[in-house]
Design a protein around this motif. Structure first.
Motif, PDB file in Angstrom:
ATOM      1  N   ASP A 165       0.851  -0.839   0.079  1.00  0.00           N
ATOM      2  CA  ASP A 165      -0.219   0.155  -0.005  1.00  0.00           C
ATOM      3  C   ASP A 165       1.340   1.753   0.176  1.00  0.00           C
ATOM      4  N   ASN A 166       2.298   0.712  -0.419  1.00  0.00           N
ATOM      5  CA  ASN A 166       2.516   2.400   0.031  1.00  0.00           C
ATOM      6  C   ASN A 166       3.334   2.809   0.693  1.00  0.00           C
ATOM      7  N   ASN A 167       2.695   1.831   2.238  1.00  0.00           N
ATOM      8  CA  ASN A 167       3.612   2.743   3.546  1.00  0.00           C
ATOM      9  C   ASN A 167       4.620   2.770   3.341  1.00  0.00           C
ATOM     10  N   LEU A 168       5.699   3.195   4.644  1.00  0.00           N
ATOM     11  CA  LEU A 168       7.049   3.096   4.891  1.00  0.00           C
ATOM     12  C   LEU A 168       6.623   2.626   6.078  1.00  0.00           C
ATOM     13  N   ILE A 169       7.569   0.965   6.045  1.00  0.00           N
ATOM     14  CA  ILE A 169       7.621   0.504   7.127  1.00  0.00           C
ATOM     15  C   ILE A 169       9.602   0.644   7.642  1.00  0.00           C
ATOM     16  N   GLY A 170      10.749   0.640   6.959  1.00  0.00           N
ATOM     17  CA  GLY A 170      11.305   0.785   7.148  1.00  0.00           C
ATOM     18  C   GLY A 170      12.358   1.027   6.642  1.00  0.00           C
ATOM     19  N   VAL A 171      13.730   0.802   5.764  1.00  0.00           N
ATOM     20  CA  VAL A 171      15.161   0.692   5.453  1.00  0.00           C
ATOM     21  C   VAL A 171      16.220  -0.008   5.093  1.00  0.00           C
ATOM     22  N   ILE A 172      16.662  -0.432   3.716  1.00  0.00           N
ATOM     23  CA  ILE A 172      17.549  -1.287   3.712  1.00  0.00           C
ATOM     24  C   ILE A 172      18.677  -0.275   3.825  1.00  0.00           C
ATOM     25  N   THR A 173      19.710  -0.303   4.797  1.00  0.00           N
ATOM     26  CA  THR A 173      20.905   0.557   5.089  1.00  0.00           C
ATOM     27  C   THR A 173      21.953  -0.194   3.973  1.00  0.00           C
ATOM     28  N   SER A 174      23.280   0.234   4.246  1.00  0.00           N
ATOM     29  CA  SER A 174      24.249   0.506   3.024  1.00  0.00           C
ATOM     30  C   SER A 174      24.785  -0.994   3.877  1.00  0.00           C
ATOM     31  N   SER A 175      24.672  -0.332   5.042  1.00  0.00           N
ATOM     32  CA  SER A 175      25.573  -2.128   6.069  1.00  0.00           C
ATOM     33  C   SER A 175      24.359  -3.487   5.772  1.00  0.00           C
ATOM     34  N   ASP A 176      23.188  -3.528   5.962  1.00  0.00           N
ATOM     35  CA  ASP A 176      22.073  -4.576   5.360  1.00  0.00           C
ATOM     36  C   ASP A 176      21.983  -4.990   4.086  1.00  0.00           C
ATOM     37  N   ILE A 177      22.871  -4.206   2.947  1.00  0.00           N
ATOM     38  CA  ILE A 177      23.487  -4.545   1.849  1.00  0.00           C
ATOM     39  C   ILE A 177      24.591  -5.235   1.907  1.00  0.00           C
ATOM     40  N   VAL A 178      25.601  -4.449   2.146  1.00  0.00           N
ATOM     41  CA  VAL A 178      26.597  -6.019   2.540  1.00  0.00           C
ATOM     42  C   VAL A 178      26.477  -7.213   3.203  1.00  0.00           C
ATOM     43  N   GLU A 179      25.752  -6.707   4.660  1.00  0.00           N
ATOM     44  CA  GLU A 179      25.708  -8.688   4.913  1.00  0.00           C
ATOM     45  C   GLU A 179      24.769  -9.227   4.294  1.00  0.00           C
ATOM     46  N   ALA A 180      23.869  -8.721   3.206  1.00  0.00           N
ATOM     47  CA  ALA A 180      23.142  -9.925   2.614  1.00  0.00           C
ATOM     48  C   ALA A 180      23.806 -10.118   1.677  1.00  0.00           C
ATOM     49  N   VAL A 181      24.210  -9.227   0.538  1.00  0.00           N
ATOM     50  CA  VAL A 181      25.674 -10.329  -0.428  1.00  0.00           C
ATOM     51  C   VAL A 181      26.910 -10.958  -0.128  1.00  0.00           C
ATOM     52  N   GLU A 182      26.673 -10.584   1.391  1.00  0.00           N
ATOM     53  CA  GLU A 182      27.336 -12.253   1.861  1.00  0.00           C
ATOM     54  C   GLU A 182      27.315 -13.035   2.467  1.00  0.00           C
ATOM     55  N   GLU A 183      26.432 -13.033   2.548  1.00  0.00           N
ATOM     56  CA  GLU A 183      24.531 -14.672   3.264  1.00  0.00           C
ATOM     57  C   GLU A 183      24.884 -14.858   1.599  1.00  0.00           C
ATOM     58  N   GLU A 184      24.628 -13.659   0.044  1.00  0.00           N
ATOM     59  CA  GLU A 184      24.001 -14.887  -0.878  1.00  0.00           C
ATOM     60  C   GLU A 184      25.776 -15.453  -1.338  1.00  0.00           C
ATOM     61  N   MET A 185      27.008 -14.696  -1.334  1.00  0.00           N
ATOM     62  CA  MET A 185      28.000 -15.289  -1.643  1.00  0.00           C
ATOM     63  C   MET A 185      28.671 -16.974  -0.705  1.00  0.00           C
ATOM     64  N   VAL A 186      28.281 -16.807   0.733  1.00  0.00           N
ATOM     65  CA  VAL A 186      28.582 -17.867   0.846  1.00  0.00           C
ATOM     66  C   VAL A 186      27.591 -19.091   0.925  1.00  0.00           C
ATOM     67  N   GLU A 187      26.090 -18.876   0.127  1.00  0.00           N
ATOM     68  CA  GLU A 187      24.629 -19.080   0.161  1.00  0.00           C
ATOM     69  C   GLU A 187      25.352 -19.695  -1.871  1.00  0.00           C
ATOM     70  N   ASP A 188      25.832 -19.542  -2.249  1.00  0.00           N
ATOM     71  CA  ASP A 188      26.721 -19.425  -4.209  1.00  0.00           C
ATOM     72  C   ASP A 188      27.902 -20.347  -3.637  1.00  0.00           C
ATOM     73  N   TYR A 189      28.474 -20.219  -2.477  1.00  0.00           N
ATOM     74  CA  TYR A 189      29.875 -20.763  -2.372  1.00  0.00           C
ATOM     75  C   TYR A 189      29.472 -21.988  -2.199  1.00  0.00           C
ATOM     76  N   ALA A 190      28.588 -22.582  -0.888  1.00  0.00           N
ATOM     77  CA  ALA A 190      27.742 -23.876  -0.422  1.00  0.00           C
ATOM     78  C   ALA A 190      27.484 -24.483  -1.569  1.00  0.00           C
ATOM     79  N   LYS A 191      27.050 -23.386  -2.807  1.00  0.00           N
ATOM     80  CA  LYS A 191      26.571 -24.780  -3.838  1.00  0.00           C
ATOM     81  C   LYS A 191      27.106 -25.964  -4.277  1.00  0.00           C
ATOM     82  N   LEU A 192      28.651 -24.923  -4.406  1.00  0.00           N
ATOM     83  CA  LEU A 192      29.296 -25.510  -5.133  1.00  0.00           C
ATOM     84  C   LEU A 192      29.586 -26.684  -5.023  1.00  0.00           C
TER      85      LEU A 192
END
Length: 192
Positions: A165-192
């Motif tokens: 409904d376009n209600n502002l409920i939060g933000v993604i900060t640059s540190s959240d982004i870094v954390e998400a990228v790290e999690e994705e890299m770990v998951e991708d590495y685990a798949k190898l």
């Protein structure tokens, strides 16, 4: 190892520490604890933190909503530059994400401005003229891997998160982004 630190603190100290933490960081700590410890610590949270915790935990792990922070400053459109600055100063003691100020119109996300632009604005300036209404945002139900590249391309301190409904409920900060990228890299590495 939160268990080690928490075992050395009494309830009052734990409560004091939790009051200084963002809800998404509290969730990270709670995830590392067993169910009984987790339940004990949840009981120490104030009502606002508990509501934020429930909101963030209501999302599946791969959704943007599960990665967001509720640490931001939002102002309803229509106030003056001076009143907006007052609000920023008041909330800066509580919210440390002050580099971007978000604006709402009737509770809906309207746009954002950088703190720098607010500081250099003249008292008589109309905020509607300097608010970026085309400011990027994410939906709370967006899937993290699908929007990660877009997020990185924005290169901004934080990105607002809105619901359907376009209600502002939060933000993604640059540190959240870094954390998400790290999690994705770990998951991708685990798949190898």
């Amino acid at each position: 190892e939160p268990e080690l630190y928490l075992s050395e603190m009494n309830e009052e100290m734990v409560t004091d520490v939790f009051e200084t933490m963002d809800t998404d960081d509290i969730i990270d700590v709670l995830e590392d604890l067993d169910d009984s410890q987790r339940s004990e610590l949840i009981e120490l949270l104030d009502d606002e933190s508990l509501e934020e915790l429930k909101l963030i935990e209501s999302y599946e792990e791969d959704m943007i909503g599960s990665k967001m922070s509720t640490n931001y400053i939002a102002v309803e459109i229509g106030v003056s530059v001076k009143d907006t600055m007052k609000k920023v100063i008041e909330e800066a003691a509580i919210n440390d994400n002050v580099s971007i100020i978000y604006f709402l119109e009737n509770g809906k996300f309207y746009g954002a401005i950088e703190l720098r632009d607010l500081i250099i604005a003249r008292q008589n300036d109309d905020l509607r003229d300097i608010i970026k209404t085309s400011y990027p945002y994410l939906l709370d139900t967006d899937i993290v891997p699908e929007v990660l590249n877009d997020i990185k391309d924005y290169a901004i301190e934080s990105i607002p998160v809105v619901d359907k409904d376009n209600n502002l409920i939060g933000v993604i900060t640059s540190s959240d982004i870094v954390e998400a990228v790290e999690e994705e890299m770990v998951e991708d590495y685990a798949k190898l």
